[in-house]
Design an enzyme around this catalytic site. Structure first.
Site, PDB file in Angstrom:
ATOM      1  N   GLU A   1      20.226 -73.029  -9.795  1.00 26.01           N
ATOM      2  CA  GLU A   1      20.457 -71.984 -10.783  1.00 26.01           C
ATOM      3  C   GLU A   1      21.442 -70.965 -10.245  1.00 26.01           C
ATOM      4  OE1 GLU A   1      17.422 -69.133 -11.662  1.00 26.01           O
ATOM      5  OE2 GLU A   1      16.502 -69.290  -9.688  1.00 26.01           O
TER       6      GLU A   1
ATOM      7  N   ASP B   1      39.771 -63.020 -41.673  1.00 22.13           N
ATOM      8  CA  ASP B   1      40.740 -62.347 -40.818  1.00 22.13           C
ATOM      9  C   ASP B   1      40.245 -62.376 -39.374  1.00 22.13           C
ATOM     10  OD1 ASP B   1      42.509 -60.723 -39.511  1.00 22.13           O
ATOM     11  OD2 ASP B   1      42.177 -58.954 -40.746  1.00 22.13           O
TER      12      ASP B   1
ATOM     13  N   ARG C   1      15.611 -65.827  -3.836  1.00 16.26           N
ATOM     14  CA  ARG C   1      16.081 -65.108  -5.009  1.00 16.26           C
ATOM     15  C   ARG C   1      17.148 -64.078  -4.689  1.00 16.26           C
ATOM     16  NH1 ARG C   1      12.392 -66.106  -9.241  1.00 16.26           N
ATOM     17  NH2 ARG C   1      10.610 -67.299  -8.516  1.00 16.26           N
TER      18      ARG C   1
ATOM     19  N   GLU D   1      15.854 -62.662 -20.078  1.00 12.49           N
ATOM     20  CA  GLU D   1      15.151 -61.431 -19.737  1.00 12.49           C
ATOM     21  C   GLU D   1      15.662 -60.315 -20.643  1.00 12.49           C
ATOM     22  OE1 GLU D   1      14.475 -62.301 -14.944  1.00 12.49           O
ATOM     23  OE2 GLU D   1      15.984 -60.853 -15.601  1.00 12.49           O
TER      24      GLU D   1
ATOM     25  N   GLU E   1      10.245 -61.905 -20.424  1.00  7.37           N
ATOM     26  CA  GLU E   1      11.113 -63.079 -20.251  1.00  7.37           C
ATOM     27  C   GLU E   1      10.613 -64.241 -21.086  1.00  7.37           C
ATOM     28  OE1 GLU E   1      11.996 -66.398 -16.808  1.00  7.37           O
ATOM     29  OE2 GLU E   1      12.201 -64.291 -16.220  1.00  7.37           O
TER      30      GLU E   1
ATOM     31  N   HIS F   1      19.505 -65.971 -15.787  1.00  7.89           N
ATOM     32  CA  HIS F   1      19.715 -67.046 -14.825  1.00  7.89           C
ATOM     33  C   HIS F   1      19.991 -68.343 -15.583  1.00  7.89           C
ATOM     34  CE1 HIS F   1      16.578 -64.566 -12.388  1.00  7.89           C
ATOM     35  NE2 HIS F   1      17.759 -63.968 -12.438  1.00  7.89           N
TER      36      HIS F   1
ATOM     37  N   GLU G   1      17.349 -68.535 -18.693  1.00 10.03           N
ATOM     38  CA  GLU G   1      16.156 -67.690 -18.717  1.00 10.03           C
ATOM     39  C   GLU G   1      16.548 -66.371 -19.385  1.00 10.03           C
ATOM     40  OE1 GLU G   1      14.597 -67.114 -14.819  1.00 10.03           O
ATOM     41  OE2 GLU G   1      14.782 -69.214 -14.261  1.00 10.03           O
TER      42      GLU G   1
ATOM     43  N   GLU H   1       7.817 -59.382 -17.386  1.00  9.29           N
ATOM     44  CA  GLU H   1       8.614 -59.366 -16.159  1.00  9.29           C
ATOM     45  C   GLU H   1       8.260 -58.150 -15.299  1.00  9.29           C
ATOM     46  OE1 GLU H   1      10.402 -60.396 -13.903  1.00  9.29           O
ATOM     47  OE2 GLU H   1      11.075 -62.374 -14.553  1.00  9.29           O
TER      48      GLU H   1
END
Length: 476
Positions: free
Chosen positions: A361, A53, A342, A135, A222, A271, A133, A214
């Site tokens: 990225e 279903d 970043r 995290e 990570e 990322h 990546e 991290e």
């Protein structure tokens, strides 16, 4: 894993497999599954599948509501967590019809496959390779409630700074607030756990580049993996989350991909690195281009940046997503691109210099996304950029080779920002989704039900009183 039913049959016999498990992906990106005894797995299962279903998976109804999932034997793997020897495999959703069944257009895996087929049909490239990546946080305890008379949550992990004064059992060596990046043992108490997960991933064909602690002190870690195709990496993302969560449970811990589970600490992103190939040759490299990126790469990037607000509805589909996308935590908040920066939503890694490694990225996605929809949507935005030659420089998206967090208020007004709430992202998707429906990749009905469901989630969240509101307003 397998190429034919005969291969599966011999493997089941030689490895004394007792159960065959079919793993399915629902609308939101959660695993569902159904299991049959291995003796019942036959060629008819491969041909006609098993009925289910679809409405319970969150999909919109179709005129012909009888659906089946048909196993993809190439995705088969031994489930390492089952007590009874179990062979698992991902299934594709089909609608039953005469003379032949056809792929269900809302099925996440079908959307990802369709996006890859559409890319090839344009002649732009043969494949997009992506490298996510992952995290996430690993806690020792989590509890929460959303009752009418009581709401709140409690998380804990031995390594957190808030446990420095634990007088019952304490060996010191806690992880400092926002101080976890690449820390070593004894502060990094999750090293062996990550290594065990990495080994499980390798056994399932998911190649791990590295793992580390991290920034977030209370158990943020990570794992980064090697590249693969869109559908392949969506499969591997689902598998990775399965391994991470179940290994944590097996060790008496709990893992979460929530973007912002801890206030005033770094949040969890996912990322996504990407580049295009045609006839096995990379298309993103040009030694004379900005940061050695080709014209195709710049146009692809331009499409993503133009549609990024709408993309957020698929790449950041939770109310919690937007608690991460705030200044000061290495999460992007502005729409632009740059090299080794970043704080921009698109970052070009300066260390990736070889032609076959040249890439960029996108930094806003997080682990609450359905990876099939998210990767497919990113691909469709990039294709739109190449087809329409969307120049990110001419569109005013950069390059922003400076810290976007330190701009003055006047300078910030000149730069577009990501949506600040899920509702804002859904508004953008509502007004900008033609690039997704090109070639029938994302059916209109899927976009409609996605927006409706997510608006219901956002409304429910906004109506719930929070502990912080009691703290700020109770005495007024």
């Amino acid at each position: 894993m397998f190429k034919s039913f005969e291969d599966v049959k011999y493997f089941i016999k030689d490895n004394k497999i007792r159960m065959v498990d079919f793993m399915m992906i629902d609308l939101n990106g959660r695993w569902r599954h159904l299991t049959i005894p291995a003796e019942r797995f036959n060629e008819d299962t491969m041909r006609n599948g098993i009925g289910f279903d679809g409405s319970n998976y969150g999909f919109a109804p179709v005129e012909k509501s009888d659906m089946v999932f048909i196993p993809d034997i190439t995705s088969a793997y031994m489930d390492p967590f089952m007590e009874i020897p179990t062979l698992a495999m991902i299934g594709d959703v089909y609608v039953i019809d005469v003379p032949e069944n056809y792929r269900f257009d809302q099925d996440p895996r079908n959307v990802a496959k369709h996006a890859e087929e559409y890319l090839r049909s344009t002649g732009i490239a043969d494949e997009m390779r992506v490298g996510p990546e992952y995290e996430f946080h690993v806690f020792d305890h989590v509890s929460f409630s959303t009752n009418p008379n009581e709401s709140g949550f409690c998380i804990d992990t031995e390594q957190a700074e808030w446990n420095t004064d634990d007088k019952d059992f304490n060996l010191g060596y806690k992880m400092a607030h926002k101080g976890g990046y690449h820390m070593a043992p004894p502060q990094d108490i999750l090293y062996d756990y990550r290594s065990r997960v990495a080994m499980l991933m390798e056994e399932q064909g998911i190649k791990v580049k590295y793992h580390h602690h991290e920034v977030g002190g209370p158990g943020q870690v990570e794992i980064e993996v090697e590249f693969g195709g869109v559908t392949e990496m969506a499969d591997k993302t689902m598998m990775t989350k399965y391994l991470i969560k179940n290994e944590a449970i097996a060790e008496g811990k709990t893992a979460t991909f929530m973007p912002k589970p801890v206030f005033d600490e770094a949040g969890n992103g996912m990322h996504v690195h990407m580049h295009l190939f045609k006839d096995g040759k990379p298309l993103f490299y040009d030694p004379d281009g900005y940061s050695q990126l080709s014209e195709t790469a710049m146009y692809f990037m331009g499409g993503i940046l133009k549609h990024i607000k709408a993309l957020c509805a698929f790449t950041n589909p939770s109310t919690n997503s937007f608690k991460r996308l705030v200044p000061g935590y290495e999460a992007p908040v502005t729409i632009g691109f740059a090299t080794a920066n970043r704080s921009s939503v698109i970052r070009i890694p300066a260390y990736a210099k070889d032609p076959d490694k040249k890439r960029f990225e996108i930094r806003n996605p997080d682990g609450t996304c359905n990876p099939y929809y998210a990767f497919a949507a990113i691909l469709m935005a990039g294709i739109d950029g190449v087809k329409n030659r969307i120049d990110p420089v001419a569109e005013g998206y950069g390059p922003y080779d400076f810290n976007l967090y330190t701009l003055t208020d006047e300078e910030k007004k000149k730069i577009q920002s990501l949506p600040k709430t899920l509702d804002e992202a859904l508004d953008s998707l509502e007004n900008d989704h033609e690039f997704l429906t090109e070639g029938g990749v994302f059916p209109e009905r899927l976009i409609e039900i996605w927006i409706r469901n997510k608006r219901d989630e956002a409304a429910k969240h906004s109506q719930m009183p929070t502990p912080m509101e009691f703290d700020m307003y109770y005495d007024l």
